[in-house]
Enzyme design. Sequence first.
Site, PDB file in Angstrom:
ATOM      1  N   LYS A 109      44.095  40.547  42.855  1.00 50.61           N
ATOM      2  CA  LYS A 109      44.213  41.723  41.702  1.00 50.61           C
ATOM      3  C   LYS A 109      45.350  42.682  41.941  1.00 50.61           C
ATOM      4  O   LYS A 109      45.483  43.081  42.942  1.00 50.61           O
ATOM      5  CB  LYS A 109      42.697  42.663  41.635  1.00 50.61           C
ATOM      6  CG  LYS A 109      42.553  43.365  40.496  1.00 50.61           C
ATOM      7  CD  LYS A 109      41.178  43.929  40.577  1.00 50.61           C
ATOM      8  CE  LYS A 109      40.752  44.846  39.309  1.00 50.61           C
ATOM      9  NZ  LYS A 109      39.548  45.526  39.041  1.00 50.61           N
ATOM     10  N   SER A 191      36.905  44.760  35.071  1.00 48.42           N
ATOM     11  CA  SER A 191      38.532  44.753  34.894  1.00 48.42           C
ATOM     12  C   SER A 191      38.904  43.579  35.734  1.00 48.42           C
ATOM     13  O   SER A 191      40.243  43.268  35.539  1.00 48.42           O
ATOM     14  CB  SER A 191      38.841  46.114  35.357  1.00 48.42           C
ATOM     15  OG  SER A 191      38.573  46.248  36.723  1.00 48.42           O
ATOM     16  N   SER A 215      33.033  45.533  37.548  1.00 52.11           N
ATOM     17  CA  SER A 215      34.143  44.647  37.448  1.00 52.11           C
ATOM     18  C   SER A 215      34.681  43.417  38.163  1.00 52.11           C
ATOM     19  O   SER A 215      35.571  42.762  37.968  1.00 52.11           O
ATOM     20  CB  SER A 215      35.317  45.947  37.875  1.00 52.11           C
ATOM     21  OG  SER A 215      35.424  46.890  37.011  1.00 52.11           O
TER      22      SER A 215
END
Length: 528
Positions: A109, A191, A215
Amino acid sequence: MAAAKPLLLLFLQWIILSVPLITVKGQGDFIIEESTIDSFQRAFDENKLTSLQLVDFYLQRIQNLNPLLRCVLEINPDARVQAEEADRERRSNRNNRRSFMHGIPVLLKDSINTNDKMNTTAGSYALLGSVAGRDAGVVEKLRKAGAVILGKASLTEWYSFRAVLKIRNGWCARGGQAQNPYVVGGDTCGSSSGSAISVAANMVSVSLGSETHGSILCPADYNSVVGFKPTVGLTSRAGVIPVFPRQDTIGPMARTVADAVHLLDAIVGFDPRDSEATSEAARFIPDGGYKQFLNEHGIIGKRLGVIRRPFSDTMNRSIVSTFENHLDLLRARGATIIDDVEIPNIDIISDFTASGELMLMQAEFKSSLNEYLNELTISSVRSLADIIEFNRINPELEKLEEYGQHTFIESEKTNGIGEKERKAAEYLEKLSKDGFEKVMKDQNLDALVAPGVSLSMTVLAIGGYPGISVPAGYQSNGMPFGICFGGLKGSEPKLIEVAYAFEQATRLRKPPFSESFDLTMDFQFGTA
């Protein structure tokens, strides 16, 4: 919108079919797509596959799919070099594999620092060109395990904390709007959306995401992959752009529970740069790691509490119906189901304004982000105030008019942790201890289970508890959904047993696009 869907599917079909399926010719054909880490390692050992070939496949896959899915922000220019090094090590000593992750590509990420030629930006142009100077703690462990760092995955910019409830899931300025690979225009959730999409679409073997409030578990649910949120502190947060340290955790996303566990084994453990949290959680790590709990009979004897209210009232009927079938399966496989478990104050827990969670997050975000920014070797922004100003003077670049930055502005107004914030923190702890923990202990439960992401978005978040989401089915329009198992801190072994047994009994995951067209293509290595 109805007319656009087939056009987009045709475009996606054209993109994929323009790439020659991916098989490796050698001592028998080896198909890369949907293969697991275990099968990759066997193929390495049997000279049917090399790490370089695997990386080249993923690079070409990203090249062809990413223009539509927008889930990868950048590729590590040293990925092929790392793969070649893994192949050399394997040739020199086949009996000395560093770990199950040796030679396996991983996407990170874009909030996880790497001390290399890549950026770490949380999807924002404000941090483009900044230099961390040191790998994040989890990246150090991955390199030691011999993994190949393939690149950076997209995310909802600044974890959507720039403007809570306003920034669209999967959007960031650098990457644009990420797309759900199963349903055109479908929610990607956030996210860690890019981490989930890339794994679902076979653009990487496994990926790392981060979670503060759903997330990891939510994108896993919406993109038909396994998402594993570890106990806070089980994995280091050092060198990861923070949101809310009380709840931040780093965890795996994979196509199977076993792959997620192999990645988890590589990244857990003490880190002196995150000493308080990791030293506390290190006591939970079992001797021999977590792979020993990959037990297809792991459901037998487990006591599972079912959470229904208030979540099931708003869920699609097909999800609820399928969930009932899964409960029947869990019973048949040996679990004791304690139905309709109620958590005290669940309405307050589910409202991050009423619980004080948002107010506390705003205060901790400012202080922790400022600390992170000041540790960067090079950066044009050194504070939250600098980022707010960057967005103000670059409104088109950052879509300021469309999404705003009201949560950033409210966070900037805070002045650290005062009496009000301390009371909010104490209240969150009380809600967890008198709610989730009390229910688990009073009813002697091994895990709670709920359909979709309802459990992960509320109960597990505020207490730093672990959870795992496993693909559980697809709605009539093709939209995926999962089943979530959550437990007390340190209960990863039980969660792995239950999740793995459920997965092996159902095997529900299917790759995207499979009902529209075939993904079998020829592939020439070394051309990416």
